[in-house]
Design a protein around this motif. Structure first.
Motif, PDB file in Angstrom:
ATOM      1  N   ASN A   1      61.488  70.364  26.562  1.00 16.70           N
ATOM      2  CA  ASN A   1      60.596  70.029  27.869  1.00 16.70           C
ATOM      3  C   ASN A   1      60.829  71.420  28.937  1.00 16.70           C
ATOM      4  O   ASN A   1      61.337  71.142  29.979  1.00 16.70           O
ATOM      5  N   LEU A   2      60.281  72.412  28.625  1.00 14.16           N
ATOM      6  CA  LEU A   2      60.207  73.646  29.288  1.00 14.16           C
ATOM      7  C   LEU A   2      59.807  73.617  30.534  1.00 14.16           C
ATOM      8  O   LEU A   2      58.632  72.896  30.698  1.00 14.16           O
ATOM      9  N   ASP A   3      60.635  74.149  31.430  1.00 14.06           N
ATOM     10  CA  ASP A   3      60.372  74.086  32.862  1.00 14.06           C
ATOM     11  C   ASP A   3      60.510  75.805  33.363  1.00 14.06           C
ATOM     12  O   ASP A   3      61.011  76.429  32.661  1.00 14.06           O
ATOM     13  N   TRP A   4      60.284  75.859  34.660  1.00 19.55           N
ATOM     14  CA  TRP A   4      60.938  77.097  35.412  1.00 19.55           C
ATOM     15  C   TRP A   4      62.096  77.169  35.491  1.00 19.55           C
ATOM     16  O   TRP A   4      62.688  78.231  36.367  1.00 19.55           O
ATOM     17  N   GLY A   5      62.997  76.246  35.568  1.00 18.31           N
ATOM     18  CA  GLY A   5      64.327  76.377  35.725  1.00 18.31           C
ATOM     19  C   GLY A   5      65.060  74.833  35.302  1.00 18.31           C
ATOM     20  O   GLY A   5      64.188  73.890  34.807  1.00 18.31           O
ATOM     21  N   PHE A   6      66.488  75.084  35.097  1.00 17.58           N
ATOM     22  CA  PHE A   6      67.012  73.981  34.619  1.00 17.58           C
ATOM     23  C   PHE A   6      68.468  73.676  35.724  1.00 17.58           C
ATOM     24  O   PHE A   6      68.572  74.575  36.249  1.00 17.58           O
ATOM     25  N   ASN A   7      69.116  72.811  35.263  1.00 11.32           N
ATOM     26  CA  ASN A   7      70.188  72.366  36.333  1.00 11.32           C
ATOM     27  C   ASN A   7      71.300  73.200  36.208  1.00 11.32           C
ATOM     28  O   ASN A   7      71.827  73.380  37.278  1.00 11.32           O
ATOM     29  N   LYS A   8      71.489  74.118  35.293  1.00 12.49           N
ATOM     30  CA  LYS A   8      72.607  75.074  35.307  1.00 12.49           C
ATOM     31  C   LYS A   8      71.817  76.406  35.266  1.00 12.49           C
ATOM     32  O   LYS A   8      72.606  77.410  35.936  1.00 12.49           O
ATOM     33  N   HIS A   9      70.891  76.876  34.635  1.00 12.35           N
ATOM     34  CA  HIS A   9      70.142  78.237  34.537  1.00 12.35           C
ATOM     35  C   HIS A   9      68.993  78.296  34.717  1.00 12.35           C
ATOM     36  O   HIS A   9      68.125  77.305  34.646  1.00 12.35           O
ATOM     37  N   PRO A  10      68.590  79.415  34.817  1.00 11.60           N
ATOM     38  CA  PRO A  10      67.073  79.831  35.040  1.00 11.60           C
ATOM     39  C   PRO A  10      66.308  79.635  33.494  1.00 11.60           C
ATOM     40  O   PRO A  10      67.188  79.521  32.502  1.00 11.60           O
TER      41      PRO A  10
ATOM     42  N   ALA B   1      62.796  91.463  35.467  1.00  9.24           N
ATOM     43  CA  ALA B   1      62.232  89.930  35.705  1.00  9.24           C
ATOM     44  C   ALA B   1      63.120  89.001  34.721  1.00  9.24           C
ATOM     45  O   ALA B   1      63.527  87.838  34.983  1.00  9.24           O
ATOM     46  N   ILE B   2      62.603  89.229  33.228  1.00 11.87           N
ATOM     47  CA  ILE B   2      63.055  88.179  32.155  1.00 11.87           C
ATOM     48  C   ILE B   2      64.578  88.376  32.273  1.00 11.87           C
ATOM     49  O   ILE B   2      65.159  87.245  31.989  1.00 11.87           O
ATOM     50  N   GLY B   3      65.186  89.659  32.539  1.00 11.54           N
ATOM     51  CA  GLY B   3      66.584  89.619  32.488  1.00 11.54           C
ATOM     52  C   GLY B   3      67.135  88.478  33.501  1.00 11.54           C
ATOM     53  O   GLY B   3      68.191  87.929  33.285  1.00 11.54           O
ATOM     54  N   PHE B   4      66.789  88.836  34.720  1.00 12.55           N
ATOM     55  CA  PHE B   4      67.128  87.909  36.067  1.00 12.55           C
ATOM     56  C   PHE B   4      66.897  86.554  35.753  1.00 12.55           C
ATOM     57  O   PHE B   4      67.588  85.548  36.018  1.00 12.55           O
ATOM     58  N   LEU B   5      65.642  86.148  34.980  1.00 16.29           N
ATOM     59  CA  LEU B   5      65.563  84.702  34.512  1.00 16.29           C
ATOM     60  C   LEU B   5      66.280  84.291  33.266  1.00 16.29           C
ATOM     61  O   LEU B   5      66.025  83.131  33.041  1.00 16.29           O
TER      62      LEU B   5
ATOM     63  N   LEU C   1      56.636  87.951  38.840  1.00 13.37           N
ATOM     64  CA  LEU C   1      57.148  87.150  37.787  1.00 13.37           C
ATOM     65  C   LEU C   1      58.272  86.195  38.057  1.00 13.37           C
ATOM     66  O   LEU C   1      58.471  85.174  37.328  1.00 13.37           O
ATOM     67  N   LEU C   2      58.837  86.343  39.366  1.00 12.03           N
ATOM     68  CA  LEU C   2      59.742  85.402  39.767  1.00 12.03           C
ATOM     69  C   LEU C   2      59.191  84.257  40.536  1.00 12.03           C
ATOM     70  O   LEU C   2      59.943  83.181  40.759  1.00 12.03           O
ATOM     71  N   ILE C   3      57.990  84.407  41.048  1.00 13.22           N
ATOM     72  CA  ILE C   3      57.533  83.474  41.883  1.00 13.22           C
ATOM     73  C   ILE C   3      57.517  81.993  41.486  1.00 13.22           C
ATOM     74  O   ILE C   3      58.069  81.160  42.151  1.00 13.22           O
ATOM     75  N   PRO C   4      56.991  81.948  40.142  1.00 14.95           N
ATOM     76  CA  PRO C   4      57.180  80.348  39.444  1.00 14.95           C
ATOM     77  C   PRO C   4      58.495  79.683  39.826  1.00 14.95           C
ATOM     78  O   PRO C   4      58.582  78.528  40.088  1.00 14.95           O
ATOM     79  N   HIS C   5      59.727  80.632  39.300  1.00 12.26           N
ATOM     80  CA  HIS C   5      60.936  80.224  39.484  1.00 12.26           C
ATOM     81  C   HIS C   5      61.221  79.986  40.707  1.00 12.26           C
ATOM     82  O   HIS C   5      62.280  78.892  41.130  1.00 12.26           O
TER      83      HIS C   5
ATOM     84  N   TRP D   1      60.096  76.733  41.880  1.00  7.85           N
ATOM     85  CA  TRP D   1      60.864  75.495  41.211  1.00  7.85           C
ATOM     86  C   TRP D   1      62.059  75.265  41.988  1.00  7.85           C
ATOM     87  O   TRP D   1      62.747  74.512  42.152  1.00  7.85           O
ATOM     88  N   LEU D   2      62.768  76.604  42.126  1.00  3.36           N
ATOM     89  CA  LEU D   2      64.135  76.585  42.936  1.00  3.36           C
ATOM     90  C   LEU D   2      64.232  75.966  44.181  1.00  3.36           C
ATOM     91  O   LEU D   2      65.108  75.046  44.425  1.00  3.36           O
ATOM     92  N   THR D   3      63.129  76.101  44.891  1.00  2.00           N
ATOM     93  CA  THR D   3      63.070  75.267  46.199  1.00  2.00           C
ATOM     94  C   THR D   3      62.751  73.941  46.032  1.00  2.00           C
ATOM     95  O   THR D   3      63.272  73.199  46.789  1.00  2.00           O
ATOM     96  N   ASN D   4      61.994  73.405  45.142  1.00  2.39           N
ATOM     97  CA  ASN D   4      61.525  72.136  44.990  1.00  2.39           C
ATOM     98  C   ASN D   4      62.891  71.507  44.175  1.00  2.39           C
ATOM     99  O   ASN D   4      62.722  70.020  44.284  1.00  2.39           O
ATOM    100  N   ASN D   5      63.871  72.015  43.657  1.00  2.00           N
ATOM    101  CA  ASN D   5      64.883  71.239  43.185  1.00  2.00           C
ATOM    102  C   ASN D   5      66.209  71.818  43.789  1.00  2.00           C
ATOM    103  O   ASN D   5      67.326  71.515  43.040  1.00  2.00           O
TER     104      ASN D   5
END
Length: 472
Positions: free
Chosen positions: A59-68, A177-181, A223-227, A230-234
């Motif tokens: 269930n792909l998303d822009w982040g998960f409970n442990k990692h980007p 950006a991919i590395g940071f994500l 490239l980080l904006i979607p994450h 997501w981070l703010t909303n979670n």
């Protein structure tokens, strides 16, 4: 006589540039095959972190409970291509390692203009267990490897050249950006590179500031904006998890001393085989540091500054730095050692170096296979496929629709998500209210918690408590 002849032929081959490049590609091909094959044959189940990544990727998303999201995206790509074939996930790991080695080799070629030294720079990495023994588990650490290497490689291109190409700046921003994500610790490399350019432009004045540098930052942030959304909303859940893993919140004064010392001790231990292998090439440990050497400056910054920064973090916060977090940090250590000692490297000792390298190269997969076969209480011995088949059979007897959701922890429910025929979506604790679905649900957990959340059919399979909800 024959051994001398073989040695002579080998020396001749090493002096041929095309032969050296062939040797490199033979090496990475064999590495890929061995480290895909060994875990595929000796493990019964994928490792924990890989199952966890596949649970998220259902269930792909822009982040998960442990990692980007980076470490979940790539396993899902391979799952879509190959299905739930364990060997494909081991292959994914080695593809990432081999890409990293290739980038290091190309970077070394630009630095040395010498194929033998470039090959040695990569072969030295095989003595660091981050690049062999631990690679069959695809996780956030392995996921960083190619992007760490590529970020360094393209940073060198704009650092080395007077004329800066926009394409190189875009690629640095993209790979960074991919590395940071993949993992937030990637920021240590980016800070090191920023400090390098700041030092070169404003202190030593080796380079002039160019507004094209801002392209890197722009691409990175876009490239980080979607994450970030997501981070703010979670509620910044991934950052909170990372802080909790370091033990920062429970830190006492003594941790500011003991944790950095433990960290340093572990790094020294990890690098012992690397040092031993290096000594088979170097005549004398003599070297001169040229303050005006831009190549050395670059290598010192990308190798040592990220490690110094993470050590400083441990000193200032008392945080515990976990060993596996350092996986990408040593990718260019071989290049640094070869560059510093290149005048002391004795190519006549190359045969001894290759012999020692081959011992390490063979020993590592042998030890992995031995541990995998002889120890039977590991995560990789979990009967994930067998449990999924039993649950699928029980489901088919009771319900007419297919399983579309599994609810439970990443390990038990994640294994079901990966192994069940319908590849159900995974959720950790409960199905979100806004999520619409049409199909059956399986809940995994202990008996008491299941009774509170599930009113379906309860079954026990291999000590696993399961509740099934579907249409009869």
């Amino acid at each position: 006589m024959s051994s001398k002849l073989n040695s002579y032929k080998f020396q001749q081959m090493m002096e041929n540039k095309k032969s050296i490049e062939k040797l490199f590609y033979i090496f990475i091909t064999i590495h890929l095959i061995i480290w895909t094959l060994i875990p595929s044959l000796t493990n019964h189940n994928l490792p924990l972190d890989t199952i966890e990544a596949l649970a998220w990727s259902s269930n792909l998303d822009w982040g998960f409970n442990k990692h980007p999201p980076g470490s979940a995206f790539f396993p899902e790509v391979f799952f879509r291509i190959f299905g739930n074939q364990d060997w494909s996930q081991y292959l994914l790991c080695q593809v990432f390692v081999v890409i990293s080695f290739t980038v290091v080799f190309k970077f070394s070629n630009q630095l040395f203009k010498n194929k033998i030294l470039s090959l040695i720079s990569v072969l030295l990495l095989e003595s660091i267990y981050f690049y062999n023994f631990t690679t069959p588990e695809f996780n956030v650490n392995v996921c960083q490897l190619p992007f760490w290497a590529l970020t360094v490689y393209y940073s060198w291109k704009i650092f080395d050249k007077k004329e800066i190409h926009i394409r190189d700046c875009i690629l640095i921003g993209f790979f960074a950006a991919i590395g940071f994500l993949s993992k937030y610790l990637f920021i240590y490399l980016l800070v090191a590179i920023d400090l390098l350019f700041f030092y070169s432009i404003f202190i030593k004045k080796y380079k002039k500031f160019d507004f094209k540098y801002l392209i890197v930052i722009e691409v990175f942030i876009i490239l980080l904006i979607p994450h970030l959304i997501w981070l703010t909303n979670n509620d910044f859940t991934t950052i909170k998890y990372g802080i909790a893993r370091t033990g920062f919140e429970e830190s006492i004064f003594l941790n500011h001393i003991t944790n950095p010392l433990i960290f340093l001790g572990k790094q020294i231990g990890i690098l012992i085989p690397f040092v031993i292998l290096s000594l088979f090439l170097i005549n004398k440990l003599k070297f001169k540091i040229n303050n005006k050497d831009k190549k050395l400056l670059f290598l010192l910054f990308v190798n040592f500054v990220p490690i110094l920064l993470i050590l400083l973090t441990s000193v200032l916060t008392g945080s515990k730095i976990r060993t596996m977090w350092m996986t990408p940090f040593y990718l260019f250590f071989g290049v640094l050692v070869v560059y510093i000692f290149q005048s002391q490297i004795n190519l006549k000792k190359l045969n001894k170096f290759i012999a020692t390298f081959l011992i390490l190269f063979i020993l590592s997969p042998f030890l992995y296979a031995y541990i995998s076969i002889t120890k039977t209480n590991k995560r990789t011995d979990y009967p994930g496929k067998e449990i999924a088949d039993l649950i699928q059979n029980r489901w088919n007897k009771n319900f007419s629709n297919e399983i579309v959701i599994v609810v439970g922890n990443e390990w038990h429910a994640g294994n079901l998500s990966y192994n069940l025929q319908s590849r159900p979506i995974w959720f950790n604790e409960k199905i979100p209210k806004f999520f619409k679905y049409n199909g059956g649900v399986i809940y995994v957990g202990n008996k008491n918690s299941l009774k509170q959340t599930c009113s379906g059919i309860f079954v026990s399979i291999k000590d696993l408590r399961v509740c099934m909800v579907g249409n009869k």
